[in-house]
Design an enzyme around this catalytic site. Structure first.
Site, PDB file in Angstrom:
ATOM      1  N   GLY A 317       0.838  -1.208   0.000  1.00 24.43           N
ATOM      2  CA  GLY A 317       0.000   0.000   0.000  1.00 24.43           C
ATOM      3  C   GLY A 317       0.865   1.246   0.000  1.00 24.43           C
ATOM      4  O   GLY A 317       0.559   2.233  -0.682  1.00 24.43           O
ATOM      5  N   TRP A 320       2.308   1.648  -3.384  1.00 29.11           N
ATOM      6  CA  TRP A 320       1.282   2.126  -4.323  1.00 29.11           C
ATOM      7  C   TRP A 320       1.296   3.659  -4.384  1.00 29.11           C
ATOM      8  O   TRP A 320       1.100   4.256  -5.443  1.00 29.11           O
ATOM      9  CB  TRP A 320      -0.099   1.642  -3.870  1.00 29.11           C
ATOM     10  CG  TRP A 320      -1.235   2.163  -4.695  1.00 29.11           C
ATOM     11  CD1 TRP A 320      -1.741   1.605  -5.832  1.00 29.11           C
ATOM     12  CD2 TRP A 320      -2.010   3.347  -4.449  1.00 29.11           C
ATOM     13  NE1 TRP A 320      -2.784   2.368  -6.308  1.00 29.11           N
ATOM     14  CE2 TRP A 320      -2.963   3.446  -5.478  1.00 29.11           C
ATOM     15  CE3 TRP A 320      -1.989   4.327  -3.471  1.00 29.11           C
ATOM     16  CZ2 TRP A 320      -3.884   4.483  -5.555  1.00 29.11           C
ATOM     17  CZ3 TRP A 320      -2.900   5.370  -3.538  1.00 29.11           C
ATOM     18  CH2 TRP A 320      -3.838   5.441  -4.574  1.00 29.11           C
ATOM     19  N   HIS A 321       1.563   4.292  -3.233  1.00 30.13           N
ATOM     20  CA  HIS A 321       1.511   5.751  -3.195  1.00 30.13           C
ATOM     21  C   HIS A 321       2.656   6.397  -3.961  1.00 30.13           C
ATOM     22  O   HIS A 321       2.491   7.504  -4.491  1.00 30.13           O
ATOM     23  CB  HIS A 321       1.520   6.251  -1.739  1.00 30.13           C
ATOM     24  CG  HIS A 321       0.198   6.080  -1.071  1.00 30.13           C
ATOM     25  ND1 HIS A 321      -0.174   4.911  -0.464  1.00 30.13           N
ATOM     26  CD2 HIS A 321      -0.854   6.931  -0.919  1.00 30.13           C
ATOM     27  CE1 HIS A 321      -1.390   5.049   0.040  1.00 30.13           C
ATOM     28  NE2 HIS A 321      -1.836   6.253  -0.229  1.00 30.13           N
ATOM     29  N   GLY A 322       3.800   5.778  -3.978  1.00 28.68           N
ATOM     30  CA  GLY A 322       4.893   6.420  -4.705  1.00 28.68           C
ATOM     31  C   GLY A 322       6.110   5.523  -4.785  1.00 28.68           C
ATOM     32  O   GLY A 322       6.315   4.651  -3.943  1.00 28.68           O
ATOM     33  N   PHE A 492      -0.227   9.888  -7.668  1.00 33.72           N
ATOM     34  CA  PHE A 492       0.009   8.502  -7.257  1.00 33.72           C
ATOM     35  C   PHE A 492      -0.449   7.545  -8.339  1.00 33.72           C
ATOM     36  O   PHE A 492      -1.123   7.900  -9.267  1.00 33.72           O
ATOM     37  CB  PHE A 492      -0.721   8.196  -5.955  1.00 33.72           C
ATOM     38  CG  PHE A 492      -0.201   9.007  -4.792  1.00 33.72           C
ATOM     39  CD1 PHE A 492       1.113   9.472  -4.779  1.00 33.72           C
ATOM     40  CD2 PHE A 492      -1.009   9.323  -3.729  1.00 33.72           C
ATOM     41  CE1 PHE A 492       1.595  10.222  -3.716  1.00 33.72           C
ATOM     42  CE2 PHE A 492      -0.538  10.060  -2.654  1.00 33.72           C
ATOM     43  CZ  PHE A 492       0.758  10.521  -2.657  1.00 33.72           C
TER      44      PHE A 492
END
Lengths: 492, 333
Positions: A317, A320-322, A492
């Site tokens: 997770g 996933w953001h960066g 993102f």
């Protein structure tokens, strides 16, 4: 084109509303839906026209896979579809990080050049992965091409969510009494949008100057007031940025008569990290739970496996953001918090419901503290900058002058925090204020709201307040001439 | 209901403008509030904004630990350096620090130039020089800038204003009640600043407000003031006294009303008279009037709606002053 920009507010959106209304009236729903797909692609192309080709390819390939899976229900096709999506996001988003990491090994030098990160690739990729799984599991039988295109590209939720399920959205487009531009829908959507616009352009963009001033110079070793000020300012910025975006997306969709799923529900009121993730970016949490945590085994294979699954889910997770190890660390930190939270619940045993006010306040304070510390890793430009901030927060860089003459932070921030913290801790959120208008899918007001005077008297002031917010936000938009900050989540 | 809405709207607007556009917040605007050594300087270590609602300027002002607008510390000044003292023109009203005459002069002559100017009068300059000399390591050379628009006209500077709107040579407004309200709002309301900015920068709104008598264009306010003979003599005598004590170079800053308004000739004569008196006393003088008139467009060195110099005015003054100092000091520069 940002939702908060002049071209969107005074050009694109009014034009689309008129066109869709006309097409619905004279051409029928099919024409309206096709038109919405076209304008959504135009909306996406506004930033970087060539990248829309990638979005179109992604949609076409996924549609083909979806049709094939729907007909054959073959697991290998699903695997191929997921692989295609992961490959796409892997190349555009993570190849650089991989190359950079491998290049740290002795004798390895990989230069991939500049890879342009397509806007919102994480959102439309995850949404399509979920679609493939839903089709494979038989939850989706609709293989209509226009429906599929609109499910992925519908512009109110294209750039930063909410991440929707096909079966949540498409039936609404087919339902005549719902997909309809009416005065009721315009009023409900407009009020929600106005509140979101205000949160974004006034509060989030306004407070950003304070967080940027500290984080951009974090390597200069901020003192304890500067470091905490920077962290709290960023905590407020990302809260109002994402909350504002979610409100705007929900409001825009609602103006077409479409209800999106709730995505943000006062997460800083959470009394535990588990609650926090049930209220922050709710549709991402749902995706991670349904398509990662549960397939990994969830909590069905013992405690050790459950905690490992939690950590893995949150690490991914974070990624996933960066494409940065600081995001991974942020995810890992939250995974650890979740693990501790579950362990604590197991040790403590069942609690009376509702929990006592003292325990809720303590839980809320501890959760808020943990979330603020974790945001430092989310926001910092580098690992060293994050460490310097943490050092500052625990007092290792000194206390700083008590008169507020600090180099990195305007002490006026603390006055703003005195206003904003009570808002995020105590005030009802937009869904709650607009609950009479049925704003989102799956929202039930908190029963505790009956004690909140702002909520009980909402009918008397909410409309006036939203109009005042709209006027203020539009004035700020015009003053800034569209020089608004990008939404944090759209990259993102 | 209307009243509640109006109040809600005003509160939301005030909150919003202060947070979203902090430069409109009056509490962030330039102010001189630190009292020391008989002077009123900027609060040490603070950063303020100087913003004009007509759109002429929007700049940052940083005060150092001594309350002066100078990134250099006067404590490091030695006998070879210069200090330049004067009023709002030399302070750099409306321009960034690096655009000021002092910084441009420094790069031209290769010597450090410390700026110790704040809005004030000749008494203020005297105190500022003494303040600087006490703080300096050595005894720097002095450049004394005298403003013909304020110092010579016998114009009493008002108490230092909190904001740009009421300060400097363009200050002043008639109509007591309206002025009080405007003054209060100027000092306390970001929305009022926003409103006045929109009026000033929208021609038809500005014209309407002028017709209603709510505002007057800055450059049409006073058209210059004619100083009485005693004021001319007293100003010259005070300037000569200060200059002699510090062996200063006196720079005469011409009033823009020499080139604008209905008293141009009389003001020009006063300017020349003061210059002559100081020069005749054996004081080193640089008169900027001919410098600004050299290309025939002296008003273009000033802001459109504010009498202070634009960066080009500072550059022209710095170039002339550099030449003058090279002539005066030669190799000793």
């Amino acid at each position: 084109m940002l939702f908060s920009s002049l071209p969107f507010l005074f050009g694109f959106f009014p034009a689309v509303m008129i066109l869709v209304w006309l097409s619905e009236r004279y051409g029928g729903t099919r024409v309206s839906l096709s038109l919405l797909v076209i304008v959504s692609l135009f909306f996406y192309a506004w930033w970087n026209p060539p990248v829309v080709i990638l979005l179109i390819i992604s949609v076409l390939v996924n549609y083909a896979f979806g049709v094939a899976i729907c007909r054959a229900q073959r697991r290998d096709l699903l695997a191929l579809a997921v692989l295609f999506n992961l490959g796409l996001i892997g190349y555009f988003k993570y190849a650089g990080l991989l190359a950079e990491t491998l290049s740290m090994l002795p004798g390895v030098a990989i230069d991939l050049g500049t890879i342009t990160l397509p806007l919102a690739i994480s959102f439309f990729t995850f949404q399509q992965i979920a679609y493939q799984v839903d089709v494979y599991q038989g939850k989706v039988r609709d293989t209509d091409f226009v429906h599929y295109c609109l499910f992925v590209t519908f512009f109110p939720q294209l750039i930063a969510g909410p991440i929707v399920h096909h079966q949540e959205i498409i039936p609404q487009f087919e339902e005549r009494k719902r997909f309809n531009i009416t005065l009721d829908n315009l009023a409900a959507g407009g009020l929600i949008f106005a509140i979101g616009l205000y949160k974004k352009v006034v509060i989030a963009d306004g407070i950003a100057a304070f967080s940027d001033s500290v984080f951009d110079r974090a390597l200069e070793n901020p003192n304890v007031f500067e470091a905490w000020g920077g962290a709290l300012a960023y905590g407020m910025q990302i809260y109002f940025d994402f909350s504002g975006y979610s409100d705007m997306a929900i409001g825009l969709a609602r103006m077409f008569g479409i209800r999106l799923p709730a995505n943000f529900a006062s997460p800083y009121k959470a009394a535990s990290i588990i609650e926090f993730w049930q209220t922050w970016h709710m549709t991402l949490s749902r995706f991670l739970r349904d398509y990662l945590y549960i397939p990994l085994g969830g909590n069905r294979r013992g405690d050790a496996r459950r905690y490992a699954n939690l950590i893995i889910t949150m690490l991914l997770g974070g990624l996933w953001h960066g494409a940065s190890w600081t995001f991974v660390f942020w995810g890992g930190l939250h995974g650890m918090f979740l693990m501790i939270n579950h362990l604590w619940r197991r040790i403590r045993g069942p609690v009376p419901s509702p929990a006592s006010p003292a325990s809720r306040i303590a839980g809320r304070a501890l959760t808020f503290l943990a979330v603020m510390v974790a945001w430092v890793f989310f926001r910092a430009e580098s690992w060293d900058a994050a460490v310097a901030m943490i050092h500052g927060m625990i007092g290792m860089n000194g206390l700083g002058a008590l008169d507020g003459s600090w180099a990195l932070l305007d002490p006026g921030l603390y006055l703003w925090l005195c206003v904003l913290l009570p808002v995020v801790w105590l005030a009802p959120n937009t869904q709650e204020l607009a609950c009479d208008r049925d704003p989102v899918i799956g929202f039930v007001p908190d029963p505790a709201l009956q004690n909140n005077i702002l909520w009980r008297r909402r009918r008397q002031w909410f409309v006036l307040f939203a109009i005042a917010c709209a006027i203020a936000a539009l004035i700020v938009v015009v003053i800034r001439k569209s020089a608004s900050e990008d939404f944090i989540y759209m990259v993102f | 209901m209307v009243g509640v809405f109006a109040l809600t709207l005003f509160a939301v607007l005030e909150f919003s403008v202060r947070l979203a556009v902090p430069e409109y917040n009056p509490s962030t605007h330039l102010e001189f509030s630190w009292h020391t050594d008989g002077l009123v300087l900027g609060q040490p270590g603070t950063t303020k904004r100087q913003i004009k609602n007509t759109g002429d300027f929007n700049v940052e002002v940083r005060f150092n630990r001594l309350g002066l607008r100078d990134s250099q510390d006067i404590a490091n000044a030695d006998d070879h350096d210069f200090i330049i003292v004067g009023d709002s023109f030399i302070f750099g009203w409306g321009v960034e620090e690096q655009e000021r005459v002092s910084e441009q002069l420094e790069s031209r002559i290769g010597r450090r130039v410390f700026n110790v100017a704040v809005p004030g009068d000749l008494d203020t300059y005297d105190k500022l020089i003494a303040y600087a000399m006490r703080k300096a390591a050595g005894r720097p050379r002095v450049i004394l800038a005298v403003s013909m628009e304020t110092d010579v006209a016998g114009y009493q500077m008002p108490a230092p204003s909190r904001t740009t709107a009421g300060a400097g040579p363009a200050a002043g407004n008639k109509g007591l009640g309206l002025r009080d309200v405007k003054g209060f709002l100027t000092e306390h309301s970001a929305v009022y600043f926003l409103l006045t900015q929109q009026i000033h920068q929208t021609p038809w709104l500005r014209d309407g407000a002028v017709r209603l008598g709510l505002i007057r264009p800055n450059l049409q306010r006073d058209q210059g003031r004619l100083a009485p003979g005693e004021a001319v003599s007293a100003t010259a005598a005070r300037t000569i006294d200060i200059a002699r004590r510090y062996d200063a170079t006196v720079v005469l800053l011409a009033s823009r009303y020499i080139w604008f308004g209905d008293k141009t000739e009389a003001l020009s004569d006063i300017h020349d008279a003061v210059a002559e008196r100081i020069r005749n006393a054996g004081v080193d003088v640089l008169d900027l009037k001919p410098v600004f008139e050299a290309d025939g467009r002296p008003l273009e060195y000033h802001f459109k709606n504010d009498g202070h110099w634009q960066p080009a005015g500072h550059a022209a003054a710095a170039a002339a002053l550099a030449r003058h100092l090279k002539d005066r000091y030669g190799d000793a520069l």
